[in-house]
Design a protein around this motif. Structure first.
Motif, PDB file in Angstrom:
ATOM      1  N   LEU A 202       0.811  -1.225   0.000  1.00 43.96           N
ATOM      2  CA  LEU A 202       0.000   0.000   0.000  1.00 43.96           C
ATOM      3  C   LEU A 202       0.845   1.276   0.000  1.00 43.96           C
ATOM      4  O   LEU A 202       0.287   2.376   0.040  1.00 43.96           O
TER       5      LEU A 202
ATOM      6  N   ALA B  22      -6.925   0.362   0.788  1.00 42.78           N
ATOM      7  CA  ALA B  22      -6.439   1.580   1.469  1.00 42.78           C
ATOM      8  C   ALA B  22      -7.623   2.426   1.944  1.00 42.78           C
ATOM      9  O   ALA B  22      -7.572   3.023   3.026  1.00 42.78           O
TER      10      ALA B  22
ATOM     11  N   PRO C  37      -5.774  -2.430  -4.509  1.00 43.21           N
ATOM     12  CA  PRO C  37      -5.025  -1.792  -3.415  1.00 43.21           C
ATOM     13  C   PRO C  37      -5.685  -0.498  -2.924  1.00 43.21           C
ATOM     14  O   PRO C  37      -5.749  -0.263  -1.721  1.00 43.21           O
TER      15      PRO C  37
END
Ligand code: 3HC
Length: 654
Positions: free
Chosen positions: A285, A455, A451
């Motif tokens: 991340l 996040a 991702p």
């Protein structure tokens, strides 16, 4: 203006005859050795230079001082030690004013308490959180704070570790002023006047507190201690401040601090502190930007959905909550508003806060109302078909860049994601009930979760004030898988000879919020029973299996709500029930088990080892990224005592 360097992270400038010293040790200005040495050098400069009249001390960045440097705790102390720095500040012949630009915690507040006056920015937070690390303040906090606040408020603050706002600190007498404009300019002004009536905190007599207030504060702190040593010691030391000289109090505080610093509880709580920081670092991340979140959609306004709604409203989000019909939506709205009203009544929010929350809440009896949502969380009945149909429908309602989140406890988020056109936008957000209170959130990364979707899930959790733990897909995720292993082992212990009451009492003495059988009864026994029935066909017949819980369910003993489960409930109080004792005895006889006696230690060891063994499997399968994440799940979602560090820490698994 040329800066004077006192140490690598302490420097000063001179304004109007006042030495303005800045502590600059990112990220939080912890009082590490070079900071302490720098303060000593600055004091020497102040008192050795006749042109200087006073000193103002402040911090660079967001913090004043975030405490002693926790990283130094495992090592022998290095001079100058903080208590000596604090004494030197207090003994300074010229006044020192603390200008608290941000958090002043632990050793940071102790530095400020030794200063001759204190002013803070309105946003500053002040506290002595040492008990959360299994410690008591070690640089005068237990002796100087009560000299400003009185014994009862100091017991409450130090015993709980609670930080207070600048406004509250002013009311409590900890601060002399809250800045209304430029903090440093106001601090410099104060320092000019401070010399005329130098007030050394350590010399003050303790303002009176009534015995009743002192005992009430102590009772409240001890009521939450659950076997922790530090809160009781903090109370003892604060009381001592009211009875003994400063020197006696300081010596006793130091002795206690050093003793606790090397204790198992302090080691465990340090582990928890660093585990929380480590859990925020998620592979893959780095540099990934979360998506914009303003409007949260929620499907289902039962207890869970309503709790999530309150949590999101508290965090300032707009919320669109939907139910299957206008009538159900209206009921949901009432439930949410009732929860908010409770917070209004308890003073957690004020009328303006209540009104603002209600104005950000929209409820509807139709899913199409979710169209503007940036992220939709489903909190409907945990049934695959129900959730799959819903995900399919949501896919056609929300924007293409909106995120779809499932709050399932046991279902496979990857299968649900496959019901949508774009599985990359699906993530699991597993809240714990009551969702507006519980701090844990398992953020489940599906095989295809993008991702930036992950996040965003993490960012949402943080904005809701939660502790997010990332985990992979497995039945029950981290927490419920370990809890199932714990449940099984607890039932094997029953077969082997322990009673539900013995097991619960052992685990409660160990520090669990509730023993396992009391928890099963509180949560209800039906869901686990249904799962066991589902799994029956695929269960390995060679695997040990206890039938006792099934027998309880067959007899309608579904737990507290049914008035009986592992215990009988009389006026809400649990009592051992001979009928259950008979069922356990029968199960033992059927298996030919001769019951044994177990000590509390044997019971806790077996149960904690069972959790750690399951944790090892989760690590091997890559479901949990690190052992310490598993500890955090158990501590924040399942009542495992933080001062034991978690099952993985206890088993020595890093
Ligand atoms: N010592 C060493 N490192 C510290 C620290 C401390 N006191 N406080 C924070 N850090 C580190 C964290 O480990 C983290 O490091 P990382 O980036 O490598 O993971 C980094 O600083 C940032 O911390 P956070 O992510 O927690 O930052 P936030 O901005 O969210 O919060 C804070 C800042 C409110 C200061 C929070 O870090 C905090 O509560 N810190 C602990 C405060 C504390 O317990 N102080 C008492 C220490 S004991 C003491 O002072 C004994 C004395 O009485 C003698």
């Amino acid at each position: 203006m040329t800066a004077i360097t006192f140490s690598p992270d302490v420097s000063g400038t001179i304004t109007d005859g006042v030495l303005v010293v800045t502590l600059d040790n990112p990220p939080v200005n912890a009082a590490s050795q070079t900071v302490r040495a720098g303060i000593m050098a600055a004091l020497a400069h102040l008192n050795g230079n006749s042109t200087l009249k006073a000193m103002v001390m402040t911090g660079a960045g967001k913090s004043f001082v975030g405490g002693a440097d926790i990283r130094e705790f495992g090592k022998p102390p290095v001079d100058p030690i903080l208590p000596d720095v604090v004494s030197a500040i207090e003994a300074s012949a010229k006044p020192v004013v603390a200008a608290l630009n941000g958090v002043a915690l632990g050793g940071g507040l102790e530095i400020a308490l030794a200063c001759h006056q204190r002013i803070a920015a309105a946003s500053a937070k002040l506290g002595l959180p040492e008990v959360k690390l299994g410690l008591v303040p070690g640089a005068g906090g237990t002796q100087r704070l009560p000299r400003l606040t009185g014994v009862a408020p100091a017991i409450e603050m130090i015993g709980s570790g609670r930080a207070v706002s600048a406004k509250e600190a002013l009311t409590l007498g900890i601060l002399d002023r809250v800045a209304t404009g430029d903090l440093l300019a106001e601090a410099i002004d104060m320092s000019h006047a401070a010399g005329k009536s130098m007030r050394r905190t350590g010399m003050l007599s303790v303002p009176p507190s009534s015995d009743a207030d002192i005992e009430a504060a102590a009772k409240k702190v001890l009521g939450k201690a659950r076997g922790q040593t530090a809160p009781g010691q903090a109370i003892r030391l604060v009381k001592l401040a009211g009875e003994a000289t400063l020197d006696t109090g300081l010596a006793e505080e130091r002795r206690t601090f050093l003793e606790l610093k090397d204790s198992e509880q302090a080691r465990a709580l340090r582990h928890v502190f660093f585990a929380e920081r480590a859990s925020a670092k998620v592979d893959g991340l780095d540099g990934v930007q979360p998506r914009k979140l303003e409007t949260i959609g929620i499907v289902g306004m039962g207890l869970m959905g309503s709790g999530i709604a309150v949590s999101a409203l508290d965090a300032g989000f707009r919320v669109i909550a939907v139910e299957q019909s206008a009538e159900a939506a209206e009921k949901g709205r009432t439930r949410i508003e009732d929860m908010l009203r409770k917070n209004l009544a308890s003073g957690r929010i004020d009328q303006a806060g209540f009104d603002a929350r209600v104005s950000r809440l929209k409820t509807a009896g139709d899913k199409t109302a979710l169209q503007p949502a940036d992220l939709v969380i489903e909190a409907v009945f945990d049934d695959y078909d129900v959730k799959a149909t819903l995900f399919g429908a949501l896919d056609g309602i929300v924007r293409d860049d909106a995120i779809l989140a499932t709050n399932t406890s046991y279902l496979d988020p990857d299968r649900l994601a496959a019901e949508t056109k774009n599985p990359a936008r699906v993530v699991g957000l597993h809240f714990f009930s009551p969702a507006n209170i519980m701090r844990l959130m398992e953020v489940v990364k599906g095989a295809k979760t993008a991702p930036d979707v992950l996040a965003t899930g993490l960012q949402l959790a943080k904005r809701l004030g939660k502790l997010p733990i990332v985990c992979g897909v497995t039945e029950g995720f981290i927490g419920n898988r370990i809890f199932s292993a714990y449940r099984k082992e607890a039932e094997f212990l029953l077969e082997d000879g322990a009673s539900p009451a013995e097991i619960d009492s052992a685990m409660e003495k160990f520090g669990m919020a509730m023993g396992p059988f009391a928890v099963f009864d509180l949560a209800g026994l039906e869901i686990a029973w249904a799962r066991r029935k589902r799994q029956a066909a695929t269960r390995d017949p060679a695997e040990r299996y206890s039938v006792i819980a099934d027998r309880l369910c067959e007899a309608g003993r579904f737990g507290q709500k049914a008035g009986r489960g592992w215990y009988a409930y009389v006026d809400g109080k649990r009592q051992e029930d001979p009928a259950v004792t008979d069922m356990i005895a029968a199960a033992r006889r059927e298996k030919g088990i001769v019951p044994k006696d177990f000590t509390s230690g044997e019971i806790t060891r077996r149960l904690v080892s069972a959790m750690a063994d399951e944790g090892r499997k989760l690590l091997a399968e890559g479901i949990a990224a690190r052992a310490s994440d598993i500890d955090l799940v158990l501590i924040n979602g399942y009542g495992f005592p933080a001062h034991r560090g978690g099952p993985m820490f206890m088993a020595g698994i890093e």
